[in-house]
Design a protein around this motif. Structure first.
Motif, PDB file in Angstrom:
ATOM      1  N   SER A  48       0.831  -1.212   0.000  1.00  0.00           N
ATOM      2  CA  SER A  48       0.000   0.000   0.000  1.00  0.00           C
ATOM      3  C   SER A  48       0.863   1.258   0.000  1.00  0.00           C
ATOM      4  O   SER A  48       0.392   2.318  -0.380  1.00  0.00           O
ATOM      5  N   GLY A  49       2.120   1.115   0.399  1.00  0.00           N
ATOM      6  CA  GLY A  49       3.040   2.260   0.409  1.00  0.00           C
ATOM      7  C   GLY A  49       3.986   2.265  -0.775  1.00  0.00           C
ATOM      8  O   GLY A  49       5.007   2.946  -0.761  1.00  0.00           O
ATOM      9  N   GLY A  50       3.660   1.501  -1.813  1.00  0.00           N
ATOM     10  CA  GLY A  50       4.476   1.502  -3.015  1.00  0.00           C
ATOM     11  C   GLY A  50       5.368   0.277  -3.118  1.00  0.00           C
ATOM     12  O   GLY A  50       5.233  -0.694  -2.370  1.00  0.00           O
ATOM     13  N   ALA A  51       6.306   0.340  -4.035  1.00  0.00           N
ATOM     14  CA  ALA A  51       7.197  -0.777  -4.332  1.00  0.00           C
ATOM     15  C   ALA A  51       8.164  -1.027  -3.175  1.00  0.00           C
ATOM     16  O   ALA A  51       8.470  -0.130  -2.384  1.00  0.00           O
ATOM     17  N   LEU A  52       8.662  -2.263  -3.110  1.00  0.00           N
ATOM     18  CA  LEU A  52       9.690  -2.606  -2.139  1.00  0.00           C
ATOM     19  C   LEU A  52      11.022  -2.123  -2.701  1.00  0.00           C
ATOM     20  O   LEU A  52      11.369  -2.438  -3.839  1.00  0.00           O
ATOM     21  N   ILE A  53      11.758  -1.331  -1.911  1.00  0.00           N
ATOM     22  CA  ILE A  53      12.961  -0.706  -2.460  1.00  0.00           C
ATOM     23  C   ILE A  53      14.243  -1.035  -1.702  1.00  0.00           C
ATOM     24  O   ILE A  53      15.326  -0.763  -2.202  1.00  0.00           O
ATOM     25  N   GLN A  54      14.126  -1.619  -0.499  1.00  0.00           N
ATOM     26  CA  GLN A  54      15.332  -1.868   0.283  1.00  0.00           C
ATOM     27  C   GLN A  54      15.133  -3.046   1.227  1.00  0.00           C
ATOM     28  O   GLN A  54      14.061  -3.214   1.799  1.00  0.00           O
ATOM     29  N   LYS A  55      16.185  -3.852   1.393  1.00  0.00           N
ATOM     30  CA  LYS A  55      16.152  -4.939   2.382  1.00  0.00           C
ATOM     31  C   LYS A  55      16.308  -4.326   3.766  1.00  0.00           C
ATOM     32  O   LYS A  55      17.087  -3.392   3.958  1.00  0.00           O
ATOM     33  N   LYS A  56      15.567  -4.846   4.718  1.00  0.00           N
ATOM     34  CA  LYS A  56      15.691  -4.387   6.101  1.00  0.00           C
ATOM     35  C   LYS A  56      16.214  -5.501   7.000  1.00  0.00           C
ATOM     36  O   LYS A  56      17.150  -5.312   7.757  1.00  0.00           O
ATOM     37  N   GLN A  57      15.601  -6.690   6.901  1.00  0.00           N
ATOM     38  CA  GLN A  57      15.954  -7.758   7.827  1.00  0.00           C
ATOM     39  C   GLN A  57      15.397  -9.080   7.314  1.00  0.00           C
ATOM     40  O   GLN A  57      14.381  -9.117   6.633  1.00  0.00           O
ATOM     41  N   ALA A  58      16.086 -10.159   7.678  1.00  0.00           N
ATOM     42  CA  ALA A  58      15.568 -11.511   7.443  1.00  0.00           C
ATOM     43  C   ALA A  58      15.755 -12.268   8.748  1.00  0.00           C
ATOM     44  O   ALA A  58      16.778 -12.115   9.427  1.00  0.00           O
ATOM     45  N   ARG A  59      14.747 -13.055   9.113  1.00  0.00           N
ATOM     46  CA  ARG A  59      14.842 -13.794  10.369  1.00  0.00           C
ATOM     47  C   ARG A  59      13.948 -15.008  10.333  1.00  0.00           C
ATOM     48  O   ARG A  59      12.964 -15.052   9.596  1.00  0.00           O
ATOM     49  N   ILE A  60      14.319 -15.991  11.142  1.00  0.00           N
ATOM     50  CA  ILE A  60      13.467 -17.155  11.336  1.00  0.00           C
ATOM     51  C   ILE A  60      12.771 -16.973  12.674  1.00  0.00           C
ATOM     52  O   ILE A  60      13.419 -16.705  13.692  1.00  0.00           O
ATOM     53  N   VAL A  61      11.460 -17.080  12.651  1.00  0.00           N
ATOM     54  CA  VAL A  61      10.639 -16.883  13.842  1.00  0.00           C
ATOM     55  C   VAL A  61       9.970 -18.201  14.178  1.00  0.00           C
ATOM     56  O   VAL A  61       9.419 -18.871  13.304  1.00  0.00           O
ATOM     57  N   GLU A  62      10.030 -18.568  15.438  1.00  0.00           N
ATOM     58  CA  GLU A  62       9.381 -19.797  15.894  1.00  0.00           C
ATOM     59  C   GLU A  62       8.283 -19.431  16.868  1.00  0.00           C
ATOM     60  O   GLU A  62       8.489 -18.649  17.797  1.00  0.00           O
ATOM     61  N   ARG A  63       7.126 -20.021  16.648  1.00  0.00           N
ATOM     62  CA  ARG A  63       5.971 -19.764  17.520  1.00  0.00           C
ATOM     63  C   ARG A  63       5.567 -21.076  18.158  1.00  0.00           C
ATOM     64  O   ARG A  63       5.324 -22.068  17.477  1.00  0.00           O
ATOM     65  N   ASN A  64       5.496 -21.062  19.466  1.00  0.00           N
ATOM     66  CA  ASN A  64       5.062 -22.249  20.205  1.00  0.00           C
ATOM     67  C   ASN A  64       3.697 -21.975  20.809  1.00  0.00           C
ATOM     68  O   ASN A  64       3.479 -20.938  21.432  1.00  0.00           O
ATOM     69  N   VAL A  65       2.796 -22.924  20.634  1.00  0.00           N
ATOM     70  CA  VAL A  65       1.452 -22.790  21.187  1.00  0.00           C
ATOM     71  C   VAL A  65       1.222 -23.984  22.112  1.00  0.00           C
ATOM     72  O   VAL A  65       1.398 -25.142  21.720  1.00  0.00           O
ATOM     73  N   ASN A  66       0.841 -23.693  23.355  1.00  0.00           N
ATOM     74  CA  ASN A  66       0.518 -24.736  24.316  1.00  0.00           C
ATOM     75  C   ASN A  66      -0.919 -24.551  24.765  1.00  0.00           C
ATOM     76  O   ASN A  66      -1.257 -23.534  25.381  1.00  0.00           O
ATOM     77  N   ASP A  67      -1.755 -25.518  24.424  1.00  0.00           N
ATOM     78  CA  ASP A  67      -3.152 -25.443  24.845  1.00  0.00           C
ATOM     79  C   ASP A  67      -3.247 -25.676  26.343  1.00  0.00           C
ATOM     80  O   ASP A  67      -2.493 -26.458  26.929  1.00  0.00           O
ATOM     81  N   ILE A  68      -4.191 -24.987  26.944  1.00  0.00           N
ATOM     82  CA  ILE A  68      -4.479 -25.151  28.375  1.00  0.00           C
ATOM     83  C   ILE A  68      -5.839 -25.826  28.474  1.00  0.00           C
ATOM     84  O   ILE A  68      -6.836 -25.319  27.959  1.00  0.00           O
ATOM     85  N   GLU A  69      -5.866 -26.971  29.119  1.00  0.00           N
ATOM     86  CA  GLU A  69      -7.120 -27.695  29.260  1.00  0.00           C
ATOM     87  C   GLU A  69      -7.986 -26.974  30.278  1.00  0.00           C
ATOM     88  O   GLU A  69      -7.557 -26.674  31.402  1.00  0.00           O
ATOM     89  N   ILE A  70      -9.213 -26.674  29.880  1.00  0.00           N
ATOM     90  CA  ILE A  70     -10.150 -25.973  30.793  1.00  0.00           C
ATOM     91  C   ILE A  70     -11.420 -26.765  30.973  1.00  0.00           C
ATOM     92  O   ILE A  70     -11.747 -27.633  30.222  1.00  0.00           O
TER      93      ILE A  70
END
Length: 70
Positions: A48-70
């Protein structure tokens, strides 16, 4: 679940993130940099802000989800 996040700056200077599921590990920094350069060169994504013009960052993100029994 792991994701590779590629962060770019667009023409308005705002951060745009492209997320990819299940990245290869260990991450190959040279390949990631080359892919990001190619994304910018091909101008294949538009934000929405136009073309991509520069690299900023690359990263691997890990998300852990633990259900809570209710």
């Amino acid at each position: 679940m792991k994701k590779l996040e590629l962060k770019f700056l667009n023409e308005e200077g705002k951060v745009v993130t492209i997320s990819l599921d299940a990245p290869a590990e260990p991450a190959d920094a040279v390949a990631v940099t080359a892919a990001m350069d190619e994304i910018i060169a091909q101008d294949c994504f538009l934000s929405s802000g136009g073309a991509l013009i520069q690299k900023k960052q690359a990263r691997i993100v890990e998300r852990n989800v633990n259900d809570i029994e209710i």
